[in-house]
Scaffold this motif. Sequence first.
Motif, PDB file in Angstrom:
ATOM      1  N   TYR A  61      11.996  -5.316   0.547  1.00  0.00           N
ATOM      2  CA  TYR A  61      10.997  -5.095   0.985  1.00  0.00           C
ATOM      3  C   TYR A  61      10.473  -4.525   0.112  1.00  0.00           C
ATOM      4  N   PHE A  62      11.479  -4.698  -1.131  1.00  0.00           N
ATOM      5  CA  PHE A  62      10.774  -3.875  -2.404  1.00  0.00           C
ATOM      6  C   PHE A  62      12.161  -4.690  -3.773  1.00  0.00           C
ATOM      7  N   ASP A  63      11.086  -5.085  -5.238  1.00  0.00           N
ATOM      8  CA  ASP A  63      11.997  -5.786  -5.848  1.00  0.00           C
ATOM      9  C   ASP A  63      12.291  -4.409  -6.871  1.00  0.00           C
ATOM     10  N   THR A  64      11.816  -3.345  -7.302  1.00  0.00           N
ATOM     11  CA  THR A  64      11.972  -2.280  -7.647  1.00  0.00           C
ATOM     12  C   THR A  64      12.251  -0.822  -7.227  1.00  0.00           C
ATOM     13  N   ARG A  65      12.457  -0.021  -7.169  1.00  0.00           N
ATOM     14  CA  ARG A  65      11.653   1.327  -6.763  1.00  0.00           C
ATOM     15  C   ARG A  65      10.233   1.771  -6.771  1.00  0.00           C
ATOM     16  N   ASP A  66       9.864   1.755  -7.912  1.00  0.00           N
ATOM     17  CA  ASP A  66       8.460   1.896  -8.260  1.00  0.00           C
ATOM     18  C   ASP A  66       7.705   1.064  -7.432  1.00  0.00           C
ATOM     19  N   ASP A  67       7.786  -0.129  -7.071  1.00  0.00           N
ATOM     20  CA  ASP A  67       7.186  -0.697  -6.409  1.00  0.00           C
ATOM     21  C   ASP A  67       6.297  -0.129  -4.835  1.00  0.00           C
ATOM     22  N   ALA A  68       8.146   0.817  -4.521  1.00  0.00           N
ATOM     23  CA  ALA A  68       7.089   1.409  -3.063  1.00  0.00           C
ATOM     24  C   ALA A  68       6.424   2.770  -3.026  1.00  0.00           C
ATOM     25  N   PHE A  69       5.919   2.943  -3.974  1.00  0.00           N
ATOM     26  CA  PHE A  69       5.232   3.937  -4.810  1.00  0.00           C
ATOM     27  C   PHE A  69       3.426   3.231  -4.449  1.00  0.00           C
ATOM     28  N   VAL A  70       3.498   1.972  -5.155  1.00  0.00           N
ATOM     29  CA  VAL A  70       2.419   2.012  -5.969  1.00  0.00           C
ATOM     30  C   VAL A  70       1.081   1.308  -4.119  1.00  0.00           C
ATOM     31  N   VAL A  71       1.395   0.544  -3.397  1.00  0.00           N
ATOM     32  CA  VAL A  71       0.808   0.525  -1.983  1.00  0.00           C
ATOM     33  C   VAL A  71       1.319   0.684  -0.549  1.00  0.00           C
ATOM     34  N   ILE A  72       0.674   1.843   0.127  1.00  0.00           N
ATOM     35  CA  ILE A  72       1.504   2.030   1.114  1.00  0.00           C
ATOM     36  C   ILE A  72       1.345   0.641   2.218  1.00  0.00           C
ATOM     37  N   ASP A  73       0.643   0.211   2.409  1.00  0.00           N
ATOM     38  CA  ASP A  73      -0.094  -0.823   3.268  1.00  0.00           C
ATOM     39  C   ASP A  73       0.202  -2.464   2.505  1.00  0.00           C
ATOM     40  N   ALA A  74       0.785  -3.089   1.987  1.00  0.00           N
ATOM     41  CA  ALA A  74       0.537  -4.634   0.758  1.00  0.00           C
ATOM     42  C   ALA A  74       0.277  -5.334   2.058  1.00  0.00           C
ATOM     43  N   GLU A  75       0.350  -5.397   3.899  1.00  0.00           N
ATOM     44  CA  GLU A  75       0.581  -6.536   4.030  1.00  0.00           C
ATOM     45  C   GLU A  75      -1.783  -5.929   4.674  1.00  0.00           C
ATOM     46  N   LEU A 128       2.278   4.672 -12.338  1.00  0.00           N
ATOM     47  CA  LEU A 128       2.675   4.543 -11.722  1.00  0.00           C
ATOM     48  C   LEU A 128       0.665   4.142 -10.880  1.00  0.00           C
ATOM     49  N   LEU A 129       0.091   5.088 -11.058  1.00  0.00           N
ATOM     50  CA  LEU A 129      -1.331   5.107 -11.103  1.00  0.00           C
ATOM     51  C   LEU A 129      -1.673   3.708 -11.588  1.00  0.00           C
ATOM     52  N   VAL A 130      -1.318   3.203 -12.832  1.00  0.00           N
ATOM     53  CA  VAL A 130      -1.942   1.916 -13.586  1.00  0.00           C
ATOM     54  C   VAL A 130      -1.591   1.070 -12.512  1.00  0.00           C
ATOM     55  N   ARG A 131       0.536   0.995 -11.971  1.00  0.00           N
ATOM     56  CA  ARG A 131       0.236  -0.321 -11.549  1.00  0.00           C
ATOM     57  C   ARG A 131      -0.577  -0.756 -10.207  1.00  0.00           C
ATOM     58  N   THR A 132      -0.761   1.035  -9.445  1.00  0.00           N
ATOM     59  CA  THR A 132      -2.077   0.527  -8.399  1.00  0.00           C
ATOM     60  C   THR A 132      -2.945   0.767  -8.945  1.00  0.00           C
ATOM     61  N   LEU A 133      -3.571   1.002  -9.867  1.00  0.00           N
ATOM     62  CA  LEU A 133      -4.842   0.153 -10.117  1.00  0.00           C
ATOM     63  C   LEU A 133      -4.746  -1.900 -10.084  1.00  0.00           C
ATOM     64  N   GLY A 134      -3.655  -1.620 -11.263  1.00  0.00           N
ATOM     65  CA  GLY A 134      -3.790  -2.823 -10.927  1.00  0.00           C
ATOM     66  C   GLY A 134      -3.225  -3.926  -9.807  1.00  0.00           C
ATOM     67  N   ALA A 135      -2.970  -3.598  -8.746  1.00  0.00           N
ATOM     68  CA  ALA A 135      -2.778  -4.319  -7.872  1.00  0.00           C
ATOM     69  C   ALA A 135      -4.056  -3.977  -7.076  1.00  0.00           C
ATOM     70  N   HIS A 136      -4.721  -3.010  -6.716  1.00  0.00           N
ATOM     71  CA  HIS A 136      -6.330  -2.513  -6.375  1.00  0.00           C
ATOM     72  C   HIS A 136      -6.921  -3.855  -6.690  1.00  0.00           C
TER      73      HIS A 136
END
Length: 226
Positions: A61-75, A128-136
Motif C-alpha cells: 500500500y505504501f512505497d515508504t514509511r513516510d507515505d503512511a503519514f501523508v494522506v489518510i484517504d488516498a482514494e 511530512l507537512l511539506v509532503r502533505t502540502l505537495g499532495a494536496h
Amino acid sequence: MHGMSEKGAAQGGLRERKKRATRAALAEAAVRLAAEHGAEKVTVEAISAAAGVSVRTFFNYFDTRDDAFVVIDAEAGARMRQAVLDAPAALSPLQALREAMAAELAEAEQQHELWRLHARVLHASPHLLVRTLGAHMADETELAEVVAARIRAGGATASAPPPASATDEERRGALDLYPRLLAAVAGTAVRISVEHWCARQEEAAFLDVFQEVFALLAAGLPAPPA
C-alpha cells in the motif's frame, strides 16, 4: 451466467472494500503511533503490527514509511473527481463540487479526532507537512482539470462566465483561471469548515457548517451585518 457475473462483481467489490479498509487501518495506525511517540520514532514494523498485518502487506500500500503519514484517504480525491464529472448537468461547477465534497465529508464528525492527530503529527514534522502540502496541491490541480473538463463538456457553465463582449483569448483565459480558482477556494473552504467546527462542535453539526461556508461562497462572500 448472469448469477456468476453478479457473484464475481460482489467478490470484486468485497476485495476492494477490504483493500480500502486495510489501507485506512495502516494510515490510522501510523498517525496514532506518531502522535504518541513522534513520527521519527515510528517504524514500519510497529505500524504493521498495530494494524494487524505483515510488513509485506504494508509495502503493498505504501512505497515508504513516510507515505503512511501523508494522506489518510488516498482514494478520496479520485472519488471526488468522479462525482464532479457525474453530477447533474443543471448544477453549477460550485454546486457540483460542494455536493462531491459533502459526500466525502459525511463521516467527518466521526473522524475529527483522527484529523486532529494528523494535523498535530504534520506540524511536529515539517518534512511530512511539506509532503502533505505537495499532495494536496497535486489533488487541487487534478480537481481543477476535472472542473474544466465538466465546463468544456457543457455539464454546466461557470456561475460568472466571461461577458459576451469578451474576446476568444479572454474567454479561454477565464476558463483556465476559473477551475483553478474554484478548486483552490473549495479546498480552503473545507479547511475553514473543519477548523471552525472543531472549535465549536457543540453549536452545529459539521455538515451544517460546511453548507454554510459554501452558501457564503455562492452568494459572493457578502459582508456579515455589523
